[in-house]
Design an enzyme around this catalytic site. Structure first.
Site, short mmCIF file in Angstrom:
data_model
loop_
_atom_site.label_atom_id
_atom_site.label_comp_id
_atom_site.label_asym_id
_atom_site.label_seq_id
_atom_site.Cartn_x
_atom_site.Cartn_y
_atom_site.Cartn_z
N GLU A 294 45.24 13.89 46.30
CA GLU A 294 46.39 13.01 45.70
C GLU A 294 47.34 13.99 45.34
O GLU A 294 47.09 15.09 44.50
CB GLU A 294 45.80 12.19 44.56
CG GLU A 294 46.67 11.21 43.97
CD GLU A 294 47.41 11.83 42.71
OE1 GLU A 294 48.68 11.89 42.80
OE2 GLU A 294 46.81 12.02 41.83
N CYS A 328 51.75 12.35 38.00
CA CYS A 328 52.04 12.11 39.10
C CYS A 328 52.64 10.32 39.27
O CYS A 328 53.13 10.32 40.00
CB CYS A 328 50.81 12.32 39.97
SG CYS A 328 49.21 11.67 39.61
#
Length: 543
Positions: A294, A328
Site C-alpha cells: 500500500e 495516505c
C-alpha cells in the site's frame, strides 16, 4: 464440517476512548506521557527473541519538541539482517506446525493487553514518537491495532473452514492453506502504529515467519509492540525486529533464496524499486514471492452543487488536517462548485482559524508537528513556491516554524487550474488544494478531471444530496479510489467495515483488515483421498 473453526471469539470494534476533561482515561494517559518523558530509554533490535545492541545509537525526540530526548535505538547493519533471516528460518518449522488455535491465542492475548494494561503506554509512545494527538493516537495505536488482531483471527478461521463442498463415501476432498515457503519481509511506515504491527503480525498469524523493519520515526512505539507480542507468548524468532538502512536490508533479503514475500506500506517510488529488484532477482528464489504493498495517495473530495455546506466543510477540514495530513488517505485535493464556493469558503476558513496547533501533551491542540525535518523542508518548499506562483493563492495558513518542533500551519491553497502541482503531487502534510469548477457545465467534465489528474487511486469522496450525481460519480470514479466515501471525509477506514487499499499508483489493493489480505500469506494445497480406489485401468467404454 470443521465447526470448530467458528468457535473463535466474534470480533467487535474496540470502543474509542474520548479522553474528555475530568475522565479517568485522560488522567491515565497524561500520567503515561509524563512517565515516558521522564526517562531516556535504550531500544534494542530483537533477533531470535533476544535484545541486540550496537555501538551506533540513533536519538529519538518528539517531532513537536525536537530538543527533548526520549531515548536511543540501536542501529544495525547487514550482519544483523542476516541474523534476523537465519532466526526466522530456524523458527519456521515449529511455528508453522503449531495448531492454528495456538497461534490465534497469542494474537488475541496481544489484543487484550493493548486494550487493557498497555493501552496508555502504547498510546503515549505513539503520541510522543509520532506527534499524534490523543484522539488520533487512540484510534490508531489502540483501536485499529486491536481490531486488526481480533478480526484477523476471525478471518483466519473462516479461511481454514472454506472446504470443497462435495465429498462422498468413496472420496474425501479437502484444502490445506499452507504458510509460504520461506520468510516474509515487512517494511512499515511512521504514521500508523497499527499498520506497523499488522504487516508482520498478519503474515505470522497464518504460520509465516517475518523480518520486520519499521521506519526510524516509528521505532519508539514499535518497541512497545514487540514488548506486547513477547508478553502475549510469541515464540522467539517468529518476528524479528531490525533497525537498518534500507539498502543493507535489501542487499541481504532480496538476494536470499528463501525470500517468500514482502508486506509493505510506504512510498510509491520505493515500492517500485523493490518490485524491480525482485524481478531482477527472480531466478534466485525458491518460489515466486508475494508482493503486497500500500503506497501513496492524492486523495480527493468532490463537492457537488447539491451538497450540504456544513457536511462539506467538516469533511474537508477533518479529512485534510487530522494528523497534519500525514495519512495516505488524507484529503489533499478538493473540487468545489462555483455556486457553493463563497459560502463554503467562509465556513472552511472559519474552521481553520479555530484550529489550535502545538504539542500533543496539550489536549486542546488539533494539529501537531509533522514527523521530521525532511518532511518539514519538503512541505515548506511547496508553500514557498505557491506563495510566489501566480497560478495559486494561499488563502489560509502557509506559515511554518521548526525552532521548537516541525510545525506547519493548516494551509488552504486555491489553484487556478486543475493541473496545478499541488493537485497532482503527494505532499503528505497539512495542505489542501482547492479547484473551483464551473457547475453550469456537465458534471461529467469535472469527473473526468478528478479521475485523470493523479496517478494514485487510494481514497476519495463525493459530497452531494442529489442521488443521480452520487450514482454518476460513483461509476465514473470507480477506478480512482479503492475506498470511496459518500457524504463523508475520505479518511477513517475501520477494520471489519471498510477494508483498506487502493490500486494504480497506490498499491496492490490487497485490503488490509480483510480476508483478502490474509489469503496472500498462504499457499493452498488441495488433497483428494480415495477410499475405494480402482484396481483395473480398463474403462467400461473399452468393453
Amino acid at each position: 464440517m470443521l465447526k470448530g473453526f467458528f468457535n473463535v471469539p466474534k470480533p467487535v470494534n474496540e470502543p474509542v476512548y474520548a479522553y474528555a476533561p475530568g475522565s479517568q482515561e485522560r488522567k491515565s494517559l497524561q500520567e503515561a506521557l509524563q512517565a515516558a518523558r521522564a526517562e531516556v530509554i535504550d531500544i534494542p533490535m530483537v533477533i531470535d527473541g533476544k535484545p541486540v545492541t550496537t555501538a551506533q545509537k540513533m536519538p529519538i525526540s518528539p517531532p513537536h519538541d525536537h530538543q527533548h530526548l526520549l531515548g536511543h535505538f540501536n542501529y544495525g547493519d547487514k550482519t544483523h539482517v542476516q541474523a534476523a533471516v537465519d532466526a526466522a528460518l530456524a523458527a519456521k518449522p515449529a511455528w508453522e506446525n503449531l495448531p492454528w488455535e495456538d497461534r490465534a491465542a497469542i494474537f488475541l492475548k496481544a489484543a487484550e493487553l493493548i486494550s487493557g494494561p498497555y493501552r496508555y503506554k502504547i498510546n503515549a509512545a505513539t503520541m510522543l514518537g509520532q506527534s499524534k494527538n490523543a484522539y488520533q493516537s487512540e484510534i490508531d495505536a489502540v483501536c485499529e491495532l486491536v481490531d486488526f488482531l481480533r478480526f484477523n483471527v476471525n478471518y483466519m478461521a473462516e479461511i481454514y473452514a472454506q472446504q470443497p463442498p462435495i465429498s462422498s463415501k468413496e472420496v474425501w476432498n479437502r484444502v490445506e492453506q499452507r504458510p509460504l515457503e520461506g520468510f516474509v519481509f515487512a517494511i512499515t511506515p511512521f504514521n500508523f502504529t497499527a499498520i506497523a504491527c499488522n504487516l508482520p503480525a498478519s503474515a505470522a498469524l497464518m504460520g509465516n515467519v517475518a523480518v520486520w523493519k519499521p521506519a526510524n520515526t516509528q521505532v519508539y512505539a514499535a518497541h512497545v509492540v514487540m514488548e506486547v507480542l513477547k508478553e502475549a507468548g510469541l515464540p522467539d524468532g517468529v518476528i524479528n525486529l531490525i533497525f537498518v538502512e534500507g539498502p543493507d536490508a535489501g542487499e541481504v533479503i532480496f538476494k536470499h533464496r528463501d525470500f517468500a514475500g514482502i508486506h509493505f506500506t510506504g512510498s510509491t517510488a520505493v515500492f517500485k524499486d523493490i518490485w524491480k529488484t525482485i524481478g531482477q532477482n527472480i531466478d534466485l528464489y525458491k518460489t515466486f514471492p508475494r508482493i503486497v504493498g500500500e503506497t501513496g495517495g492524492k486523495d480527493f473530495i468532490l463537492v457537488h452543487g447539491s451538497a450540504d455546506i456544513a457536511i462539506a466543510a467538516t469533511a474537508l477540514v477533518r479529512g485534510a488536517y487530522e494528523y497534519q495530513g500525514q495519512k495516505c488517505s488524507a484529503a489533499s485535493r478538493a473540487y468545489i462548485p462555483a455556486s457553493l464556493w463563497p459560502a463554503l469558503k467562509e465556513r472552511v476558513l472559519a474552521d481553520i482559524a479555530s484550529l489550535k496547533m502545538g504539542p500533543v501533551e496539550d489536549f486542546g491542540n488539533f494539529v501537531n508537528a509533522v514527523i521530521d525535518e525532511r518532511s518539514f523542508d519538503k512541505l515548506t518548499k511547496y508553500l514557498d513556491n505557491a506563495k510566489a506562483d501566480a497560478a495559486a493563492e494561499i488563502i489560509a495558513g502557509g506559515g511554518y516554524d521548526k525552532s521548537t518542533g516541525y510545525f506547519i500551519e493548516p494551509t488552504l491553497i486555491l489553484a487556478n487550474s486543475p493541473d496545478y502541482v499541488t493537485l497532482r503531487e503527494e505532499l503528505f502534510g497539512p495542505v489542501l488544494t482547492v479547484f473551483v469548477y464551473d457547475d453550469t457545465k456537465p458534471f461529467s467534465e469535472i469527473l473526468a478531471i478528478v479521475d485523470g489528474t493523479s496517478p494514485y487511486a487510494l481514497t476519495g469522496s463525493i459530497i452531494a444530496r442529489d442521488r443521480y450525481a452520487i450514482a454518476e460519480a460513483s461509476n465514473a470514479l470507480r477506478n480512482a479510489a479503492g475506498n470511496f466515501y459518500i457524504n463523508d471525509k475520505c479518511t477513517g477506514a475501520v477494520v471489519g467495515q471498510q477494508p483498506f487499499g487502493g490500486a494504480r499508483g497506490s498499491g496492490t489493493n490487497d485490503k488490509a483488515g480483510s480476508m483478502i489480505n490474509l489469503l496472500r500469506w498462504v499457499s493452498p494445497r488441495t488433497i483428494k483421498e480415495t477410499f475405494n480406489p480402482p484396481t483395473d485401468y480398463r474403462y467400461p467404454f473399452l468393453g
